[in-house]
Design a protein around this motif. Structure first.
Motif, PDB file in Angstrom:
ATOM      1  N   THR A 144       1.475  14.278   0.358  1.00  0.00           N
ATOM      2  CA  THR A 144       0.317  13.503   0.812  1.00  0.00           C
ATOM      3  C   THR A 144      -0.884  14.417   0.994  1.00  0.00           C
ATOM      4  N   GLU A 145      -0.642  15.604   1.550  1.00  0.00           N
ATOM      5  CA  GLU A 145      -1.750  16.547   1.730  1.00  0.00           C
ATOM      6  C   GLU A 145      -2.295  17.019   0.388  1.00  0.00           C
ATOM      7  N   LYS A 146      -1.443  17.098  -0.613  1.00  0.00           N
ATOM      8  CA  LYS A 146      -1.928  17.468  -1.950  1.00  0.00           C
ATOM      9  C   LYS A 146      -2.805  16.362  -2.540  1.00  0.00           C
ATOM     10  N   VAL A 147      -2.387  15.108  -2.338  1.00  0.00           N
ATOM     11  CA  VAL A 147      -3.219  13.993  -2.799  1.00  0.00           C
ATOM     12  C   VAL A 147      -4.521  13.955  -2.024  1.00  0.00           C
ATOM     13  N   ARG A 148      -4.441  14.179  -0.725  1.00  0.00           N
ATOM     14  CA  ARG A 148      -5.652  14.196   0.089  1.00  0.00           C
ATOM     15  C   ARG A 148      -6.611  15.286  -0.406  1.00  0.00           C
ATOM     16  N   ALA A 149      -6.035  16.440  -0.720  1.00  0.00           N
ATOM     17  CA  ALA A 149      -6.871  17.535  -1.221  1.00  0.00           C
ATOM     18  C   ALA A 149      -7.489  17.179  -2.559  1.00  0.00           C
ATOM     19  N   ASN A 193       0.822  -1.211   0.000  1.00  0.00           N
ATOM     20  CA  ASN A 193       0.000   0.000   0.000  1.00  0.00           C
ATOM     21  C   ASN A 193       0.859   1.265   0.000  1.00  0.00           C
ATOM     22  N   ALA A 194       1.984   1.226   0.717  1.00  0.00           N
ATOM     23  CA  ALA A 194       2.876   2.392   0.745  1.00  0.00           C
ATOM     24  C   ALA A 194       3.452   2.667  -0.639  1.00  0.00           C
ATOM     25  N   ARG A 195       3.790   1.617  -1.376  1.00  0.00           N
ATOM     26  CA  ARG A 195       4.318   1.822  -2.731  1.00  0.00           C
ATOM     27  C   ARG A 195       3.260   2.433  -3.645  1.00  0.00           C
ATOM     28  N   ARG A 196       2.023   2.011  -3.475  1.00  0.00           N
ATOM     29  CA  ARG A 196       0.942   2.610  -4.272  1.00  0.00           C
ATOM     30  C   ARG A 196       0.773   4.087  -3.931  1.00  0.00           C
ATOM     31  N   GLU A 197       0.843   4.384  -2.645  1.00  0.00           N
ATOM     32  CA  GLU A 197       0.745   5.789  -2.221  1.00  0.00           C
ATOM     33  C   GLU A 197       1.915   6.593  -2.779  1.00  0.00           C
ATOM     34  N   GLN A 198       3.085   5.999  -2.789  1.00  0.00           N
ATOM     35  CA  GLN A 198       4.268   6.675  -3.315  1.00  0.00           C
ATOM     36  C   GLN A 198       4.103   7.023  -4.795  1.00  0.00           C
ATOM     37  N   GLU A 199       3.527   6.111  -5.532  1.00  0.00           N
ATOM     38  CA  GLU A 199       3.316   6.361  -6.967  1.00  0.00           C
ATOM     39  C   GLU A 199       2.401   7.561  -7.188  1.00  0.00           C
ATOM     40  N   LYS A 200       1.394   7.698  -6.354  1.00  0.00           N
ATOM     41  CA  LYS A 200       0.486   8.849  -6.484  1.00  0.00           C
ATOM     42  C   LYS A 200       1.214  10.153  -6.176  1.00  0.00           C
ATOM     43  N   LEU A 201       2.050  10.129  -5.157  1.00  0.00           N
ATOM     44  CA  LEU A 201       2.796  11.330  -4.804  1.00  0.00           C
ATOM     45  C   LEU A 201       3.763  11.707  -5.925  1.00  0.00           C
ATOM     46  N   GLN A 202       4.434  10.713  -6.488  1.00  0.00           N
ATOM     47  CA  GLN A 202       5.385  10.994  -7.566  1.00  0.00           C
ATOM     48  C   GLN A 202       4.674  11.540  -8.789  1.00  0.00           C
ATOM     49  N   ALA A 203       3.468  11.056  -9.026  1.00  0.00           N
ATOM     50  CA  ALA A 203       2.704  11.534 -10.183  1.00  0.00           C
ATOM     51  C   ALA A 203       2.383  13.018 -10.053  1.00  0.00           C
ATOM     52  N   ILE A 204       2.055  13.460  -8.853  1.00  0.00           N
ATOM     53  CA  ILE A 204       1.784  14.885  -8.634  1.00  0.00           C
ATOM     54  C   ILE A 204       3.043  15.709  -8.865  1.00  0.00           C
ATOM     55  N   ILE A 205       4.167  15.215  -8.379  1.00  0.00           N
ATOM     56  CA  ILE A 205       5.437  15.931  -8.568  1.00  0.00           C
ATOM     57  C   ILE A 205       5.793  15.993 -10.052  1.00  0.00           C
ATOM     58  N   ASP A 206       5.617  14.872 -10.743  1.00  0.00           N
ATOM     59  CA  ASP A 206       5.964  14.810 -12.166  1.00  0.00           C
ATOM     60  C   ASP A 206       5.091  15.739 -13.006  1.00  0.00           C
ATOM     61  N   ALA A 207       3.894  16.019 -12.500  1.00  0.00           N
ATOM     62  CA  ALA A 207       2.997  16.903 -13.243  1.00  0.00           C
ATOM     63  C   ALA A 207       3.350  18.371 -13.046  1.00  0.00           C
ATOM     64  N   GLY A 208       4.272  18.660 -12.147  1.00  0.00           N
ATOM     65  CA  GLY A 208       4.679  20.035 -11.883  1.00  0.00           C
ATOM     66  C   GLY A 208       5.676  20.550 -12.903  1.00  0.00           C
ATOM     67  N   SER A 209       6.066  21.792 -12.738  1.00  0.00           N
ATOM     68  CA  SER A 209       6.956  22.433 -13.708  1.00  0.00           C
ATOM     69  C   SER A 209       8.405  21.985 -13.561  1.00  0.00           C
ATOM     70  N   ALA A 210       8.788  21.503 -12.397  1.00  0.00           N
ATOM     71  CA  ALA A 210      10.174  21.082 -12.179  1.00  0.00           C
ATOM     72  C   ALA A 210      10.185  19.759 -11.423  1.00  0.00           C
ATOM     73  N   PRO A 211       9.969  18.651 -12.115  1.00  0.00           N
ATOM     74  CA  PRO A 211       9.877  17.345 -11.449  1.00  0.00           C
ATOM     75  C   PRO A 211      11.179  16.962 -10.745  1.00  0.00           C
ATOM     76  N   PHE A 212      11.051  16.158  -9.704  1.00  0.00           N
ATOM     77  CA  PHE A 212      12.199  15.642  -8.958  1.00  0.00           C
ATOM     78  C   PHE A 212      11.762  14.343  -8.298  1.00  0.00           C
ATOM     79  N   PRO A 213      12.706  13.491  -7.953  1.00  0.00           N
ATOM     80  CA  PRO A 213      12.341  12.233  -7.275  1.00  0.00           C
ATOM     81  C   PRO A 213      11.838  12.519  -5.857  1.00  0.00           C
ATOM     82  N   LEU A 214      10.749  11.884  -5.494  1.00  0.00           N
ATOM     83  CA  LEU A 214      10.194  12.019  -4.145  1.00  0.00           C
ATOM     84  C   LEU A 214      11.218  11.558  -3.107  1.00  0.00           C
ATOM     85  N   GLU A 215      11.386  12.353  -2.035  1.00  0.00           N
ATOM     86  CA  GLU A 215      12.240  11.959  -0.921  1.00  0.00           C
ATOM     87  C   GLU A 215      11.415  11.954   0.361  1.00  0.00           C
TER      88      GLU A 215
END
Length: 683
Positions: free
Chosen positions: A341-346, A311-333
């Motif tokens: 997480t709060e952005k996904v929750r929103a 489940n954590a890996r699935r959550e991680q994928e969602k977080l990375q997707a939000i970052i990748d959709a931004g103007s300056a993507p970077f690997p989630l740390e």
């Protein structure tokens, strides 16, 4: 006996509340010396009795003994955990080996053990009440477990081990407190703290002012790895600084480094376990818990770890997707997890938890939430006693009465963080209830909420609301336990059962009439909107992959350290490498989901009472989730339900086998399915 030492005379305050205003640091050690001597004399009087052992001439005076020592110790350790000035810490360091030696002198007393064993061996022939019978069983088991049956040479070695361990665990806590204070993060510009609320900024400014850093902002660290502010800080560098500081505690190579200390603790615990006939410290500890063995613990942790990591890996994928959709993507740390997480929750639930603070003003949460739920469920009431003082100006004292008006005890709340308070949140007792001694309970709740500037309201996060309800569950357990013998008073139950009542009390946070009572906007008095409540319910299993994984990782780390044999517990172990290997073994080595506690700041197991027992939270949560189902099936917040829960579980304290008490309450053993569903692990 000095006449001017307030610790050596019974308190004249209600319920025996210590007169902290009269107690000075220099009073403690002389009082302990007197108390040790008095207790030793009391036990010696028992063992000198020439007649054959009976319950009345052995167990009753044993339960009467040590009263002065218990009073002095609970008075002191309340202060040493919540207001540990340099002077108090120095006293605690001196006291640790003395207390260990004294405890061993009682627990390993051969003559006392013979008397108790003699009674235990004829238990079936004695006409004893259930609590009396269980008292004999527990004293015999605990003394056997402590090593009372060893020969004199082995007892000498055991005593030396225990004294050294007491010194090391005290040193671990001292190092951690100092390094936590040193690593509080200083910010020069409020812009670096963009995303924090006005109240949070006020608390950071006040923390800086308290350190003489006017014009700056200081964010103090929490006990656990993460920090509540990570979910709202917009500046990525600020988040990284905060998490880096937290994770480096006790491992910086300075005078507060805890690595050598914890390795020696692990080695000596393994050595002690071998001396007592066990393969490991974990085997020793669990042998006298409801779990029974490390294998049972490991089975549960592994059963939960696989779906939690998935489940954590699935959550991680969602977080990375939000970052990748931004103007300056970077690997989630790791320091990004809470923020995104709060952005996904929103996005998924249209819910911003950080914006809920105005609905959680601390006084209203306490009075109209925590206290009201207890009043509705158990009929008890709370009256603040401004005439009674605690051990620090921040403490507040409340008198508690039963529904019939009879006095129940005192409840003390110490809400705010300070540099002299250890991290985390906890409950402890200052006075234990006992019919034998004619005493009523005094319990304390400690939290670490940042204190805002004078005149500003204290607005809690939802996590802090949860912590307050949780710790108050422990307080209720301490207040309600009604026993004859002090050995069973309050929360003196198996370690892997003690979290159960506190977890159950969390259920009232979202109970409709309770939530409507306390969750009201600080400015408008409007209740938390119904649509937000619906979203909170809908998102209850949200981010549970992360939450469960970080907890299980810590629980597994505790088991890994304490499952080492004497030969494997080398002082040359690389702490970081050992952690990495242990987490890889259970599949919880995801670098963006750090363990809730790393070894060098894992106070629960290296300076607290949870060594080889941090699994207790999830073990107890099986009972908790099953109990919540029972309340829902039976109408929830009703006096009849509260009376049953109080009478059959909380009220028995430690005077009954806890799983037997649970069956008496529930009508059957607990089932794991409600827990799996709560944490999103079913299927």
């Amino acid at each position: 006996m000095p006449n001017d030492n307030p610790l050596l005379a019974p308190s004249t305050l209600p319920y025996g509340l210590p007169d902290y205003s009269a107690i000075l640091p220099e009073h403690y050690l002389p009082a302990f010396e007197q108390a040790f001597a008095a207790h030793a004399a009391e036990v010696s009087a028992i063992t000198r009795v020439r007649s054959m052992p009976t319950f009345e001439n052995t167990l009753v005076p044993l339960e009467e003994s040590g009263r002065l020592l218990g009073d002095v110790a609970r008075t002191f350790y309340t202060v040493s955990s919540a207001d540990a000035t340099d002077e108090i810490q120095e006293i605690e360091e001196k006291l640790a080996p003395l207390m260990s030696a004294h405890q061993d002198s009682i627990q390993l007393d051969s003559a006392l053990y013979w008397r108790i064993k003699t009674i235990h061996d004829q238990l079936d022939q004695l006409d004893l009440a259930p609590e009396q019978r269980y008292l004999v069983e527990r004293h015999y088991t605990e003394m056997s477990h402590a090593g009372a049956g060893l020969d004199d040479d082995a007892k000498k070695s055991l005593t030396e081990l225990n004294q050294r361990l007491s010194t090391l665990t005290t040193q671990f806590e001292k190092n951690l407190l100092a390094d936590t204070n040193d690593l509080a993060v200083v910010f020069d510009d409020a812009a670096e703290l963009d995303g924090l609320s006005e109240g949070e900024l006020s608390a950071a400014a006040q923390a800086a002012a308290d350190r003489g850093l006017d014009g700056k902002w200081v964010v103090t660290l929490t006990l656990f790895t993460g920090h509540p502010y990570l979910s709202s800080l917009t500046d990525r560098e600020s988040r990284a600084r905060l998490l880096t500081a937290s994770r480096s505690r006790g491992s910086r190579g300075n005078e507060h480094d805890n690595r050598a200390t914890l390795l020696e603790i692990v080695r000596l615990r393994a050595e002690r376990a071998a001396l007592l006939g066990y393969d490991s410290h974990a085997a020793y500890i669990t042998s006298d818990e409801t779990a029974g063995s490390p294998a049972a613990v490991h089975d549960l942790l592994r059963q939960l770890a696989v779906p939690a990591a998935r489940n954590a890996r699935r959550e991680q994928e969602k977080l990375q997707a939000i970052i990748d959709a931004g103007s300056a993507p970077f690997p989630l740390e790791a320091h990004d997890w809470a923020f995104y997480t709060e952005k996904v929750r929103a996005a998924e639930y249209d819910l911003d938890r950080s914006a809920l603070r105005p609905w959680f003003e601390a006084e209203r949460v306490l009075q109209d939430g925590v206290f009201r739920a207890a009043t509705d469920l158990y009929g008890i009431t709370f009256t603040e006693r401004g005439d009674l003082g605690g051990y620090h100006p921040d403490t507040r004292v409340f008198e508690v009465h039963n529904a019939d008006g009879s006095a129940l005890g005192l409840y003390i709340l110490d809400l705010y963080t300070r540099d002299t308070k250890r991290g985390g949140a906890w409950m402890n007792s200052i006075v234990l209830q006992s019919r034998l001694r004619g005493t009523q309970p005094i319990v304390v709740n400690n939290l670490n909420v940042p204190k805002p500037a004078e005149g500003r309201p204290t607005l809690l996060s939802l996590d802090e609301v949860t912590t307050l309800f949780h710790e108050f569950g422990h307080a209720l357990h301490g207040l309600f336990a009604t026993v004859t013998y002090p050995h069973f008073a309050g929360t003196n139950v198996y370690r892997d059962f003690v979290e159960f009542p506190s977890q159950v009390n969390e259920m009232w946070i979202y109970w409709p009439e309770i939530l409507a009572s306390y969750a009201r906007h600080i400015d408008t008095d409007q209740p938390l909107p119904a649509e937000i409540i619906e979203k909170l319910h809908a998102s209850e299993a949200f981010n549970q992959g992360f939450a469960t994984s970080e907890y299980l990782a810590a629980a597994w780390l505790d088991q890994a350290w304490h499952s080492l044999s004497v030969d494997a517990a080398s002082p040359d172990l690389d702490v970081a490498a050992f952690e990495a290997g242990a987490l890889a073994d259970i599949g919880l080595d995801n670098p963006v989901v750090p363990t809730r506690y790393s070894s060098t700041y894992f106070a629960h197991v290296f300076s607290g009472g949870y060594s080889a027992g941090y699994y207790s939270y999830i073990w107890s949560e099986v009972l908790d989730a099953d109990t919540v189902e029972w309340f829902r099936e039976n109408g929830g917040l009703r006096r009849e339900n509260g009376d049953r829960f109080r009478g059959r579980l909380l009220g028995v304290g430690g005077s009954k086998d806890p799983l037997e008490a649970y069956r008496d309450f529930r009508g059957r053993d607990a089932e794991i399915q409600p827990l799996l569903e709560r944490r999103g692990l079913a299927g």
